[in-house]
Write a protein that holds these residues in place. Structure first.
Motif, PDB file in Angstrom:
ATOM      1  N   ALA A   4      27.643  15.709  49.733  1.00  0.00           N
ATOM      2  CA  ALA A   4      28.535  14.565  49.929  1.00  0.00           C
ATOM      3  C   ALA A   4      29.817  14.853  49.154  1.00  0.00           C
ATOM      4  CB  ALA A   4      27.881  13.281  49.434  1.00  0.00           C
ATOM      5  N   LYS A   5      30.904  15.030  49.884  1.00  0.00           N
ATOM      6  CA  LYS A   5      32.170  15.367  49.223  1.00  0.00           C
ATOM      7  C   LYS A   5      33.102  14.152  49.262  1.00  0.00           C
ATOM      8  CE  LYS A   5      36.637  16.779  49.441  1.00  0.00           C
ATOM      9  NZ  LYS A   5      37.798  16.396  50.271  1.00  0.00           N
ATOM     10  N   PHE A   6      33.665  13.825  48.118  1.00  0.00           N
ATOM     11  CA  PHE A   6      34.580  12.702  48.029  1.00  0.00           C
ATOM     12  C   PHE A   6      35.983  13.211  47.721  1.00  0.00           C
ATOM     13  CE2 PHE A   6      30.406  11.036  47.381  1.00  0.00           C
ATOM     14  CZ  PHE A   6      30.427   9.849  48.111  1.00  0.00           C
ATOM     15  N   ARG A 206      45.317  24.680  47.702  1.00  0.00           N
ATOM     16  CA  ARG A 206      45.441  23.234  47.836  1.00  0.00           C
ATOM     17  C   ARG A 206      44.527  22.692  48.922  1.00  0.00           C
ATOM     18  NH1 ARG A 206      49.259  20.512  45.295  1.00  0.00           N
ATOM     19  NH2 ARG A 206      47.673  18.927  45.577  1.00  0.00           N
ATOM     20  N   GLY A 207      43.989  21.526  48.665  1.00  0.00           N
ATOM     21  CA  GLY A 207      43.056  20.925  49.618  1.00  0.00           C
ATOM     22  C   GLY A 207      41.717  21.630  49.630  1.00  0.00           C
ATOM     23  N   GLY A 208      41.456  22.456  48.609  1.00  0.00           N
ATOM     24  CA  GLY A 208      40.291  23.330  48.622  1.00  0.00           C
ATOM     25  C   GLY A 208      38.944  22.665  48.452  1.00  0.00           C
ATOM     26  N   SER A 209      38.873  21.378  48.185  1.00  0.00           N
ATOM     27  CA  SER A 209      37.535  20.796  47.958  1.00  0.00           C
ATOM     28  C   SER A 209      36.689  20.737  49.213  1.00  0.00           C
ATOM     29  CB  SER A 209      37.582  19.388  47.385  1.00  0.00           C
ATOM     30  OG  SER A 209      38.624  19.186  46.605  1.00  0.00           O
ATOM     31  N   ASP A 210      37.319  20.599  50.371  1.00  0.00           N
ATOM     32  CA  ASP A 210      36.527  20.654  51.608  1.00  0.00           C
ATOM     33  C   ASP A 210      35.882  22.036  51.737  1.00  0.00           C
ATOM     34  OD1 ASP A 210      37.323  18.097  52.335  1.00  0.00           O
ATOM     35  OD2 ASP A 210      39.034  18.812  53.496  1.00  0.00           O
ATOM     36  N   TYR A 211      36.658  23.035  51.374  1.00  0.00           N
ATOM     37  CA  TYR A 211      36.158  24.414  51.409  1.00  0.00           C
ATOM     38  C   TYR A 211      34.993  24.552  50.434  1.00  0.00           C
ATOM     39  CZ  TYR A 211      36.919  29.504  52.091  1.00  0.00           C
ATOM     40  OH  TYR A 211      36.798  30.825  52.422  1.00  0.00           O
TER      41      TYR A 211
HETATM   42 MG    MG Z   1      41.767  16.781  50.681  1.00  0.00          MG
END
Ligand code: MG
Ligand code: ASP
Length: 451
Positions: A4-6, A206-211
């Motif tokens: 579960a990613k927030f 950047r935006g790497g948390s989805d990754y």
């Molecule tokens: Mg993001």
């Protein structure tokens, strides 16, 4: 287990973290690994203060540190009130801010920031958010356990956009995260952050948390990955242009990738590729409306002729006309070589026997490009164009859908038309000011309001 990613807005305030806790509490039996972004806006603020410090504006940078400190401590007090370990948490957060201030001072002495030091600073955002989230979850009865992302996310030393080492990540996930799950704990780990084999902190870009979520999910063989964000999911069109746009409940990975190239910003499919490739379903869900169904992205969702309508403005057309092209070979190669030399990527191409039309999104190098192209033939440039596109994996095999599309656009001048070889994208070039009405007409044709 599930992931579960927030995202930043889903942990951006005490209220948001409280919502995240309720979402996770409802999933404890499914063994969630929780991946968190920094509080919304934090990564930008950290990078800005690092750059200020490195360019001699230390006071400004320290003010940036203090603003972040105030915000995080505020959230901690709101979340924890007088809970038992509130003082420990405040102590941990404060130590991180003291360290940030020291790093800023060091950068101001050095007078420049290396990619390595920028990563060390940017990574603090997820350190702070995960510390807060662990404490808030525990205070709400969730057996959360902090995991250092650097202990699992092994990467190259390409600071700022480090390459994950997937085999090592799988090994470490098995050693560090799996035992926590087996004990019934809920591991919480910062996204975006990694470390080299030697333990030097890196970031995935950047935006790497989805990754990160996708890499952890792939490493642990997750049953599913939930990306909790602040929108309902992916929609059949941009709702700012098409108010009737509706939720896409299932989308194929290739369709989602196609839409991303039109700037659909919900999530970049390339970041979830590691999981989708293994057949792990990825859902995009709205943390503010957790009862919604969200959008499920899967490799093998059914092929529909039209899954979404996309559009963009600001397209420029370059036309090269030359009788010499007739029956000659190598002509296109020469044209593309010139585009390459001017670092301009081409989007849509159409050819006739003696002319080639190409569209570009980035017209920055257009003047010098035209000079070089003129050596090959007569060049004409048309600005103020736009593109509307139908995206659907079953489109190429459905001539009725293509006829319907053109029918829906009757009366609109279509200057170029292109069906991708994979049959997933029918692109139509129109005048820029026709993009929005054309999207609405196409949407009405393919997604009629239920009567
Ligand atoms: Mg993001
Ligand atoms: N906090 C990081 C960023 O803003 C990573 C992320 O949120 O995905 O880029």
């Amino acid at each position: 287990m599930i992931v579960a990613k927030f995202g930043g807005t889903s942990v951006g305030s005490a209220a948001a973290i409280d919502r995240a806790a309720r979402i996770v509490a409802a999933r404890v039996a499914r063994q969630p690994l929780v991946v968190v972004s920094a509080l919304a806006g934090t990564t930008n603020a950290l990078i800005a203060l690092a750059e200020q410090a490195a360019s001699g504006q230390l006071i400004l940078a320290i003010r940036g540190v203090e603003a972040l400190r105030e915000r995080h401590l505020d959230v901690a007090h709101q979340l924890l009130g007088q809970a038992g370990d509130v003082n420990d948490v405040i102590g941990e957060l404060s130590a991180t801010f003291d360290e940030l201030a020291a790093l800023a001072e060091a950068l101001s002495v050095l007078g420049h920031a290396t990619p390595r030091s920028l990563d060390a600073i940017a990574a603090k955002g997820e350190l702070l958010s995960s510390t807060l989230v662990v404490a808030a979850f525990r205070a709400r009865g969730i057996p959360a356990s902090y995991v250092d992302p650097g202990a699992v996310m092994v990467t190259s030393d390409q600071f700022g956009k480090a390459e994950p080492r997937t085999e090592r990540i799988a090994e470490r996930a098995g050693q560090v995260i799996r035992p926590l799950l087996n004990q019934g704990l809920v591991p919480v780990v910062g996204g975006f952050v990694g470390a080299t084999e030697q333990g030097v902190v890196t970031t995935l870009g950047r935006g790497g948390s989805d990754y990160s979520a996708s890499l952890f999910g792939a490493a642990l063989g997750a049953e599913s990955i939930e990306i909790w964000t602040d929108v309902d999911g992916m929609l059949t069109a941009d709702p700012r242009v098409v108010p009737e746009a509706r939720l896409i409940e299932r989308i194929r990975f290739d369709e989602a990738s196609e839409l991303a190239s039109f700037g659909a910003k919900v999530l970049h499919p390339s970041t979830i590729a590691p999981a989708v490739r293994l057949g792990i379903p990825v859902s995009v869900l709205n943390a503010q409306r957790p009862e919604g169904r969200g959008t499920l992205i899967a490799f093998d969702a059914p092929k529909r002729p039209v899954t979404a309508i996309a559009g963009k403005q600001g397209v420029t057309v370059v036309k090269v006309r030359s009788p010499r092209m007739l029956l000659a070979h190598g002509f296109l190669a020469r044209i593309f070589e010139i585009f390459d030399r001017h670092r301009t990527s081409v989007d849509v191409v159409a050819t006739s026997e003696i002319s080639v039309s190409l569209t570009v999104d980035d017209a920055r190098h257009l003047d010098s490009l035209v000079v070089d192209l003129s050596e090959l033939g007569d060049v004409a440039v048309e600005r103020n164009r736009g593109i509307v596109a139908l995206v659907g994996a079953g489109l190429g095999a459905d001539s009725a859908a293509m006829a319907r599309a053109l029918g829906a656009l009757e009366g609109t001048a279509v200057h170029m038309l292109s069906l991708s070889a994979s049959g997933i994208n029918l692109t139509m070039l129109v005048d820029a000011d026709h993009v929005a009405p054309a999207m609405r007409q196409l949407h009405a044709a393919f997604f009629p309001e239920p009567a």
